[in-house]
Design an enzyme around this catalytic site. Structure first.
Site, PDB file in Angstrom:
ATOM      1  N   LYS A  17       0.818  -1.221   0.000  1.00 59.45           N
ATOM      2  CA  LYS A  17       0.000   0.000   0.000  1.00 59.45           C
ATOM      3  C   LYS A  17       0.846   1.262   0.000  1.00 59.45           C
ATOM      4  O   LYS A  17       0.570   2.186  -0.749  1.00 59.45           O
ATOM      5  CB  LYS A  17      -0.890   0.067   1.250  1.00 59.45           C
ATOM      6  CG  LYS A  17      -2.060  -0.863   1.273  1.00 59.45           C
ATOM      7  CD  LYS A  17      -3.011  -0.487   2.413  1.00 59.45           C
ATOM      8  CE  LYS A  17      -2.377  -0.508   3.785  1.00 59.45           C
ATOM      9  NZ  LYS A  17      -2.090  -1.855   4.292  1.00 59.45           N
ATOM     10  N   ARG A  92      -9.547   2.201   8.709  1.00 62.03           N
ATOM     11  CA  ARG A  92      -9.129   0.838   9.006  1.00 62.03           C
ATOM     12  C   ARG A  92     -10.166   0.107   9.868  1.00 62.03           C
ATOM     13  O   ARG A  92      -9.991  -1.072  10.171  1.00 62.03           O
ATOM     14  CB  ARG A  92      -7.796   0.898   9.739  1.00 62.03           C
ATOM     15  CG  ARG A  92      -7.006  -0.371   9.709  1.00 62.03           C
ATOM     16  CD  ARG A  92      -5.727  -0.144  10.461  1.00 62.03           C
ATOM     17  NE  ARG A  92      -4.815   0.638   9.665  1.00 62.03           N
ATOM     18  CZ  ARG A  92      -3.567   0.280   9.411  1.00 62.03           C
ATOM     19  NH1 ARG A  92      -3.092  -0.837   9.903  1.00 62.03           N
ATOM     20  NH2 ARG A  92      -2.794   1.043   8.699  1.00 62.03           N
ATOM     21  N   ARG A 129      11.193  -6.734   5.435  1.00 62.47           N
ATOM     22  CA  ARG A 129      10.936  -5.313   5.179  1.00 62.47           C
ATOM     23  C   ARG A 129      11.831  -4.409   6.019  1.00 62.47           C
ATOM     24  O   ARG A 129      12.045  -4.640   7.199  1.00 62.47           O
ATOM     25  CB  ARG A 129       9.468  -5.004   5.495  1.00 62.47           C
ATOM     26  CG  ARG A 129       9.113  -3.540   5.373  1.00 62.47           C
ATOM     27  CD  ARG A 129       7.655  -3.339   5.131  1.00 62.47           C
ATOM     28  NE  ARG A 129       6.839  -3.517   6.324  1.00 62.47           N
ATOM     29  CZ  ARG A 129       5.505  -3.355   6.313  1.00 62.47           C
ATOM     30  NH1 ARG A 129       4.885  -3.068   5.203  1.00 62.47           N
ATOM     31  NH2 ARG A 129       4.826  -3.513   7.435  1.00 62.47           N
ATOM     32  N   ARG A 161      11.056  -1.921  11.270  1.00 64.64           N
ATOM     33  CA  ARG A 161      10.039  -1.277  12.095  1.00 64.64           C
ATOM     34  C   ARG A 161       9.867  -2.018  13.408  1.00 64.64           C
ATOM     35  O   ARG A 161       9.911  -3.237  13.441  1.00 64.64           O
ATOM     36  CB  ARG A 161       8.706  -1.254  11.336  1.00 64.64           C
ATOM     37  CG  ARG A 161       8.531  -0.006  10.520  1.00 64.64           C
ATOM     38  CD  ARG A 161       7.392  -0.125   9.553  1.00 64.64           C
ATOM     39  NE  ARG A 161       6.148  -0.581  10.172  1.00 64.64           N
ATOM     40  CZ  ARG A 161       4.982  -0.583   9.525  1.00 64.64           C
ATOM     41  NH1 ARG A 161       4.918  -0.165   8.273  1.00 64.64           N
ATOM     42  NH2 ARG A 161       3.898  -1.019  10.129  1.00 64.64           N
ATOM     43  N   ARG A 172      -1.546  -8.019  13.848  1.00 59.07           N
ATOM     44  CA  ARG A 172      -2.033  -7.023  12.885  1.00 59.07           C
ATOM     45  C   ARG A 172      -2.836  -7.687  11.771  1.00 59.07           C
ATOM     46  O   ARG A 172      -3.850  -7.158  11.324  1.00 59.07           O
ATOM     47  CB  ARG A 172      -0.862  -6.229  12.311  1.00 59.07           C
ATOM     48  CG  ARG A 172      -0.424  -5.096  13.244  1.00 59.07           C
ATOM     49  CD  ARG A 172       1.055  -4.801  13.129  1.00 59.07           C
ATOM     50  NE  ARG A 172       1.417  -4.274  11.842  1.00 59.07           N
ATOM     51  CZ  ARG A 172       2.626  -4.405  11.284  1.00 59.07           C
ATOM     52  NH1 ARG A 172       3.563  -5.070  11.923  1.00 59.07           N
ATOM     53  NH2 ARG A 172       2.875  -3.891  10.120  1.00 59.07           N
TER      54      ARG A 172
HETATM   55  P1  ADP Z   1       0.593  -1.763   8.521  1.00 56.13           P
HETATM   56  O1  ADP Z   1      -0.506  -1.581   7.527  1.00 56.13           O
HETATM   57  O2  ADP Z   1       1.698  -2.654   8.036  1.00 56.13           O
HETATM   58  O3  ADP Z   1       0.099  -2.141   9.878  1.00 56.13           O
HETATM   59  P2  ADP Z   1       0.874   1.115   8.894  1.00 56.13           P
HETATM   60  O4  ADP Z   1       2.113   1.900   8.783  1.00 56.13           O
HETATM   61  O5  ADP Z   1      -0.253   1.434   7.994  1.00 56.13           O
HETATM   62  O6  ADP Z   1       1.352  -0.383   8.677  1.00 56.13           O
HETATM   63  O7  ADP Z   1       0.319   1.151  10.387  1.00 56.13           O
HETATM   64  C1  ADP Z   1       1.132   0.841  11.482  1.00 56.13           C
HETATM   65  C2  ADP Z   1       0.336   0.850  12.775  1.00 56.13           C
HETATM   66  O8  ADP Z   1      -0.211   2.158  12.988  1.00 56.13           O
HETATM   67  C3  ADP Z   1      -0.875  -0.071  12.808  1.00 56.13           C
HETATM   68  O9  ADP Z   1      -0.547  -1.386  13.156  1.00 56.13           O
HETATM   69  C4  ADP Z   1      -1.724   0.616  13.890  1.00 56.13           C
HETATM   70  O10 ADP Z   1      -1.231   0.358  15.175  1.00 56.13           O
HETATM   71  C5  ADP Z   1      -1.476   2.085  13.616  1.00 56.13           C
HETATM   72  N1  ADP Z   1      -2.488   2.650  12.685  1.00 56.13           N
HETATM   73  C6  ADP Z   1      -2.243   3.189  11.471  1.00 56.13           C
HETATM   74  N2  ADP Z   1      -3.387   3.613  10.893  1.00 56.13           N
HETATM   75  C7  ADP Z   1      -4.374   3.315  11.774  1.00 56.13           C
HETATM   76  C8  ADP Z   1      -5.784   3.488  11.775  1.00 56.13           C
HETATM   77  N3  ADP Z   1      -6.425   4.071  10.736  1.00 56.13           N
HETATM   78  N4  ADP Z   1      -6.493   3.055  12.839  1.00 56.13           N
HETATM   79  C9  ADP Z   1      -5.883   2.493  13.888  1.00 56.13           C
HETATM   80  N5  ADP Z   1      -4.557   2.289  13.962  1.00 56.13           N
HETATM   81  C10 ADP Z   1      -3.802   2.694  12.923  1.00 56.13           C
END
Ligand code: ADP
Ligand code: ZN
Length: 222
Positions: A17, A92, A129, A161, A172
């Site tokens: 993404k 999300r 990653r 990360r 996740r």
């Molecule tokens: P990934 O999709 O691999 O989990 P992201 O960088 O999109 O990576 O998100 C990392 C973390 O940030 C998520 O696991 C969550 O804890 C938090 N996060 C990001 N966006 C949201 C959201 N819209 N709602 C809740 N938590 C979020």
């Protein structure tokens, strides 16, 4: 001249993404908004919202809806809505999708793109990653930056990360099925969903996404 598209990118962790959202944003000259990047930047700055978010992120849990909405709401200015955008990592959960729907009032979303990659493949991708701390650019142990540990585009540190541990990744992915998959139905019911195969070279996947946008987005629409 018309406006840029208003897009949401959905897909499992590791589906690509972040990379594709940036390519789409560059291609259409619109803003790429990643809530993950926003929270990581806030955590690195040490703001209270950032540190709170980091506790959830490192455990693989979702940041609470109220916090997410508080952080992203400021970004949805009139200019942002009029120019177009690519949302990555937001919404999300169903409450977040409903909130977005309200915020977009009069500026409807053009398309939600679901980047489909099966769990077995994303698990392999995430294990290797690496990410730039500063700009969020992603690398892989098999495709590292030119200088070990140094970002090609901004010179920032390239690291694993904190939430890419095996336990956090499992959690996740579980939460993706529980909380995020319902959004796919939500956009499907609105007639705004396109599923795109996320397996293959970055460029090929990008072409598939652009193809969907071209089919569904009218730059002259309000
Ligand atoms: P990934 O999709 O691999 O989990 P992201 O960088 O999109 O990576 O998100 C990392 C973390 O940030 C998520 O696991 C969550 O804890 C938090 N996060 C990001 N966006 C949201 C959201 N819209 N709602 C809740 N938590 C979020
Ligand atoms: Zn960088």
């Amino acid at each position: 001249m018309g406006r840029g598209p208003r897009l949401v990118l959905l897909g499992r962790q590791g589906a690509g993404k972040g990379t594709q959202a940036q390519l789409l944003a560059d291609n259409y000259g619109v803003e790429h908004l990643s809530t993950g990047d926003l929270f990581r930047a806030a955590a690195a700055e040490g703001t209270s919202a950032g540190l709170e978010a980091k506790r959830f992120m490192d455990a693989g849990e979702l940041v609470p809806d109220a916090t997410v909405i508080r952080v992203v709401e400021d970004r949805f200015t009139g200019d942002f809505l009029n120019r177009g955008f690519v949302l990555d990592g937001f919404p999300r959960t169903l409450p977040q999708a409903e909130e977005l729907h309200r915020v977009l009032d009069g500026h409807p979303l053009d398309l939600a793109l679901d980047l489909e990659v099966p769990t077995e493949i994303v698990l392999r991708r995430i294990a290797g990653r690496r990410v730039c701390e500063k700009c969020g650019a992603t690398y892989h142990v098999d495709m590292p930056p030119a200088t070990e540990g140094v970002c090609d585009s901004c010179g920032g540190r390239v690291v694993q990360r904190d939430d890419d541990t095996e336990e956090a990744v499992q959690r996740r992915l579980e939460l993706y099925e529980q909380e995020t998959v319902p959004i796919i139905d939500f956009y499907c019911n609105l007639g705004k969903l396109s599923a795109v195969d996320g397996i293959g070279e970055t460029d090929d996947v990008f072409k598939r996404l652009v193809d969907q946008v071209e089919q569904h987005f009218d730059p002259q629409s309000p």
